[in-house]
Design an enzyme around this catalytic site. Structure first.
Site, short mmCIF file in Angstrom:
data_model
loop_
_atom_site.label_atom_id
_atom_site.label_comp_id
_atom_site.label_asym_id
_atom_site.label_seq_id
_atom_site.Cartn_x
_atom_site.Cartn_y
_atom_site.Cartn_z
N ARG A 59 0.84 -1.21 0.00
CA ARG A 59 0.00 0.00 0.00
C ARG A 59 0.87 1.26 0.00
O ARG A 59 0.47 2.32 -0.47
CB ARG A 59 -0.98 0.01 1.19
CG ARG A 59 -1.85 1.27 1.23
CD ARG A 59 -3.10 1.14 2.10
NE ARG A 59 -2.85 0.55 3.38
CZ ARG A 59 -2.25 1.18 4.41
NH1 ARG A 59 -1.86 2.43 4.28
NH2 ARG A 59 -2.05 0.55 5.54
N TYR A 112 -16.74 13.75 -16.63
CA TYR A 112 -17.28 12.40 -16.45
C TYR A 112 -18.29 12.47 -15.29
O TYR A 112 -17.95 13.01 -14.23
CB TYR A 112 -16.12 11.46 -16.14
CG TYR A 112 -16.54 10.07 -15.75
CD1 TYR A 112 -17.40 9.32 -16.56
CD2 TYR A 112 -16.10 9.49 -14.57
CE1 TYR A 112 -17.80 8.04 -16.20
CE2 TYR A 112 -16.48 8.20 -14.20
CZ TYR A 112 -17.33 7.50 -15.03
OH TYR A 112 -17.73 6.23 -14.66
N ASP A 184 -7.48 16.70 -15.58
CA ASP A 184 -7.73 15.30 -15.93
C ASP A 184 -7.40 15.16 -17.41
O ASP A 184 -8.09 15.70 -18.28
CB ASP A 184 -9.21 14.96 -15.65
CG ASP A 184 -9.52 13.48 -15.90
OD1 ASP A 184 -8.81 12.86 -16.71
OD2 ASP A 184 -10.48 12.96 -15.29
N LYS A 209 -8.25 3.82 -19.51
CA LYS A 209 -8.54 4.24 -20.89
C LYS A 209 -7.31 4.09 -21.80
O LYS A 209 -6.82 3.01 -21.96
CB LYS A 209 -9.07 5.67 -20.88
CG LYS A 209 -10.04 5.97 -19.74
CD LYS A 209 -11.28 5.11 -19.78
CE LYS A 209 -12.22 5.52 -18.65
NZ LYS A 209 -13.06 4.45 -18.18
N1 LCS Z 1 -11.87 10.77 -15.69
C1 LCS Z 1 -12.39 10.64 -16.92
C2 LCS Z 1 -12.18 11.72 -17.93
C3 LCS Z 1 -13.12 9.50 -17.24
O1 LCS Z 1 -13.63 9.39 -18.47
C4 LCS Z 1 -13.33 8.50 -16.24
C5 LCS Z 1 -14.14 7.29 -16.53
C6 LCS Z 1 -12.77 8.70 -14.98
C7 LCS Z 1 -12.04 9.83 -14.73
C8 LCS Z 1 -12.92 7.67 -13.88
O2 LCS Z 1 -12.04 6.63 -14.13
P1 LCS Z 1 -12.28 5.10 -13.63
O3 LCS Z 1 -12.46 5.17 -12.17
O4 LCS Z 1 -13.49 4.59 -14.32
O5 LCS Z 1 -10.99 4.43 -14.02
N2 LCS Z 1 -14.91 7.35 -17.70
C9 LCS Z 1 -15.74 6.45 -18.15
C10 LCS Z 1 -16.57 6.63 -19.28
O6 LCS Z 1 -16.65 7.64 -19.97
N3 LCS Z 1 -17.26 5.53 -19.49
O7 LCS Z 1 -17.04 4.59 -18.51
C11 LCS Z 1 -16.04 5.11 -17.59
#
Ligand code: LCS
Length: 395
Positions: A59, A112, A184, A209
């Site tokens: 951790r 998001y 972000d 992503k």
């Molecule tokens: N920031 C952005 C720009 C994102 O598109 C997402 C997830 C996150 C943070 C959060 O990340 P995660 O915890 O899911 O790794 N975006 C998603 C979307 O557009 N469709 O499904 C997940």
């Protein structure tokens, strides 16, 4: 590799990496161990006191996770990286590190969905104030600053509207006011945009992503510009426990090696698909930063090295036609998430942003007719044929 290479193709493979010190493994080994033995009591105490380098407990740190953190920190030109269990965990670590009771933050309104929901419905319970606004207009940001504003948070390009915010202008304003600027960078990846070079203080990603790129891992990362910010964020991450797992880190590290190749192919497809859609009689509008019709095409040319592979559009027949279309695609997959080698299509108003109330969605430009595509690395002709046949079924 420590020196900056001329090409991103080199950086994604070698940046921040060194051969495995145990056996010279060319691929970083997976140190699937939760804890690390000390030679003796003195060594254990020295590690905890920070007087001796070495690992203690996963951790707090782990060699495989460190390899991933070094790779992304190198690509983002940051002080260091902190891998997290998800993109949301990267975000919540940042929010908790910077915001106190009764402090205020400003964020991009078309983020998001859960990125604003976590503040609006959860952190607000702890007295945190917020404004999610149009951050593409710097005067609008200035107008919303309060004496207790402690964080400016941008998502650019924004999910799902693909609207941009001017990172350099926001960094200048944030600096003048003594407020940290967090970006972000998920939609661009460091291959196309380096927010820290444009003046941001901290950059974050959902590694789920583009960086991982294969739709098989959930993860996140935080990369600050300075040692001071790194120490603050690392302390919060370690205490809150949103750490990544070594196997997860190894998969993302493997994905990053082909990031530049995947980005090149997918954005080559995206520009052609955006043009195809823009000229299609059933398509009402298209938002893609590489099209001259995008309201911030010039800003995209200035702050991004390429236009990426995320686009959104609306059909003449509105969402009814859009729903028929997303049900009719055969090669594109109807799924949320983005940035993988396969093309994904989804409807934000009923899926990724369904948790944001309709009036807030509409104010942010997330109209009910908006369809989002994450363009993958398939052959362009196959993708175009798929969208063409799906569009024909909506007529
Ligand atoms: N920031 C952005 C720009 C994102 O598109 C997402 C997830 C996150 C943070 C959060 O990340 P995660 O915890 O899911 O790794 N975006 C998603 C979307 O557009 N469709 O499904 C997940």
């Amino acid at each position: 590799m420590k020196d900056k290479p001329k090409s991103e193709f080199t950086g994604v493979i070698h940046g921040g990496q060194h051969l495995d010190p145990s056996y010279g493994g060319v691929s970083v080994p997976i140190y699937q161990s939760s804890t690390f033995a000390f030679k003796n009591a003195a060594q254990g105490a020295a590690r905890f006191a920070g007087k001796e380098k070495g690992y203690i407990y996963t951790r707090i740190g782990n060699p495989t996770i460190s390899a991933l953190e070094n790779s992304v920190a190198f690509l983002e030109n940051g002080y260091g990286g902190m891998a997290t269990s998800s993109g949301m965990s990267a975000l919540t670590t940042i929010l908790i590190a910077f915001l106190d009771k009764n402090s205020h933050m400003i964020g991009t309104e078309a983020v998001y969905g859960p990125s604003r929901m976590v503040v609006e419905s959860e952190l607000s319970r702890f007295g945190i104030e917020y404004d999610y606004i149009d951050t593409s207009d710097i005067k609008n940001i200035e107008a919303h600053l309060r004496p207790n504003t402690r964080l400016l948070f941008l998502e650019t390009p924004a999910n799902p509207t693909i609207i941009l915010s001017d990172i350099r202008a926001c960094a200048d304003l944030a600096k003048k006011k003594g407020i940290p600027l967090v970006v972000d960078n998920t939609f661009s990846s460091p291959v196309l945009q380096k927010p820290l070079d444009l003046g941001a203080d901290v950059v974050m990603h959902s590694l789920t992503k583009f960086l991982n790129g294969h739709s098989d891992v959930v993860g996140g990362i935080i990369v600050p510009k300075t040692e001071e910010l790194f120490k603050r964020l690392r302390k919060v991450l370690t205490l809150m426990g949103g750490t990544m797992d070594p196997h997860q880190a190894w998969l993302v590290l493997r994905g990053i090696k082909t990031l530049a190749l995947r980005v090149e192919k997918s954005q080559e497809n995206a520009i052609k698909l955006a043009q195809f859609l823009e000229n299609h009689p059933q398509v009402k509008w298209v938002n893609y930063p590489g099209l001259p019709s995008h309201p911030q095409h010039d800003l995209a040319k200035k702050q991004m090295k390429g236009f990426g592979s995320m686009l959104c559009f609306g059909l003449q027949g509105g969402y009814d036609a859009g729903r028929k279309m997303i049900d009719a695609v055969k090669l594109c997959t109807l799924a949320v998430s983005l940035g993988g080698v396969e093309s994904l299509i989804q409807h934000p108003a009923s899926m990724t942003h369904a948790g944001v109330p309709k009036e807030k969605r509409e104010k942010a430009g997330i109209s009910d007719d908006l369809i989002r595509i994450s363009v993958g690395c398939e052959g362009y002709e196959d993708l175009k044929d798929d969208l063409e046949q799906a569009l024909a079924q909506t007529a």
